[in-house]
Design an enzyme around this catalytic site. Sequence first.
Site, PDB file in Angstrom:
ATOM      1  N   ASP A  25     -32.292  -1.306   3.301  1.00 27.48           N
ATOM      2  CA  ASP A  25     -32.573  -0.594   4.549  1.00 27.48           C
ATOM      3  C   ASP A  25     -33.792   0.321   4.388  1.00 27.48           C
ATOM      4  O   ASP A  25     -34.051   0.844   3.303  1.00 27.48           O
ATOM      5  CB  ASP A  25     -31.355   0.230   4.957  1.00 27.48           C
ATOM      6  CG  ASP A  25     -31.425   0.708   6.386  1.00 27.48           C
ATOM      7  OD1 ASP A  25     -32.208   0.143   7.167  1.00 27.48           O
ATOM      8  OD2 ASP A  25     -30.700   1.656   6.724  1.00 27.48           O
ATOM      9  N   HIS A  57     -41.370  -4.841   6.030  1.00 31.52           N
ATOM     10  CA  HIS A  57     -40.590  -5.992   5.585  1.00 31.52           C
ATOM     11  C   HIS A  57     -41.338  -6.768   4.497  1.00 31.52           C
ATOM     12  O   HIS A  57     -40.750  -7.209   3.506  1.00 31.52           O
ATOM     13  CB  HIS A  57     -40.279  -6.911   6.768  1.00 31.52           C
ATOM     14  CG  HIS A  57     -39.367  -6.293   7.779  1.00 31.52           C
ATOM     15  ND1 HIS A  57     -38.143  -5.742   7.440  1.00 31.52           N
ATOM     16  CD2 HIS A  57     -39.491  -6.143   9.126  1.00 31.52           C
ATOM     17  CE1 HIS A  57     -37.558  -5.276   8.530  1.00 31.52           C
ATOM     18  NE2 HIS A  57     -38.353  -5.513   9.560  1.00 31.52           N
ATOM     19  N   LEU A 117     -27.987 -15.386 -13.575  1.00 35.15           N
ATOM     20  CA  LEU A 117     -27.648 -14.574 -12.408  1.00 35.15           C
ATOM     21  C   LEU A 117     -27.382 -15.445 -11.185  1.00 35.15           C
ATOM     22  O   LEU A 117     -28.121 -16.388 -10.908  1.00 35.15           O
ATOM     23  CB  LEU A 117     -28.808 -13.623 -12.106  1.00 35.15           C
ATOM     24  CG  LEU A 117     -28.732 -12.823 -10.799  1.00 35.15           C
ATOM     25  CD1 LEU A 117     -27.656 -11.749 -10.885  1.00 35.15           C
ATOM     26  CD2 LEU A 117     -30.093 -12.211 -10.473  1.00 35.15           C
TER      27      LEU A 117
END
Length: 247
Positions: free
Chosen positions: A21, A38, A132
Site C-alpha cells: 500500500d 505503481h 520460494l
Amino acid sequence: MEMENHIVDPIMPKHVAIIMDGNGRWAKQKGKIRTFGHKAGVDAVKASVSFAIKNDIAVLTLFAFSSENWNRPVEEVRVLMELFKLVLSSEVKKLHKNKVRLRVIGDISRFDAKLVDKISKAETMTANNTGLTLNIAANYGGKWDIVNAAKTMCAQVQDGKIVLDDISETLFHSYTCANDLPEVDLLIRTGGEQRISNFLLWQLAYAELYFTDVYWPDFSEEVFLQAVTNFSERQRRFGLTGEQVCS
C-alpha cells in the site's frame, strides 16, 4: 549477501503476506501521478522476493490487485494491467533461475486473454521449482475466496461426493485458493493504514500483524528485516497461556 539482511532465528515465519500500500501517496508526495508510484513499486517487489529467498522464507504472498480495485480510475487500472504483463514478461525467467515457484491466486477470468496466457505460461514454467513459493493475489478478495470455497463444497454435497458430517475446518481449507500452503504467520501492511482490506481472511486467523508507515515504493530489505525481527520477538500462543507455551 550482506549479513545485516540475514536473520539467524529459529522462529522465522514460514509464510509472509504483504499488502503493498501507498504507491499513489508516494507518487503524490513527489508531484507525480499515481501510476508513477505503481511502476516504482516494482523495485520493492524485487527487494521483498530477494529478502525472502535469502532468509529461507517458504511462502511470500503479495496483494497486487484486489477485487475492489476495479473501481479505481480506468486509466490507473489499465496501467496496472499493463504493468502486470510487463513484469511477467521481464521477471519470470529470473524467478525460474532462482527456483521460485510463481502462482497467481484470485479470479483471473476477468483479465484479458493475453494476461491470462502470460500467467499460465509463468505458472507452468516454474511449477516444479522447489524454492520460494511466490503468490501474487490478483483480482483477489478474502470474501470471494471463502464464498467460492463454500460453493464448491456445496456442489460436492449435492453430487453426493461428501456429506455434511464430512465438513470440517480442514476440509473447508482444502477448497480455498492457498489450500496447499501453510497459514500466514506474518502479515505486513505498508503505507500507514491499519486494516487487512479483505485479504486472506481465512488464512490470517492466527497471523501476527505488522503495520509500517513506509510507502510501498520505499519498502526495502531493511524494512522487511525490521518486520521479521519484530515478529521473531513475539510470543505466539494460539489460544494457550504464556506459561503453557514456555513449559
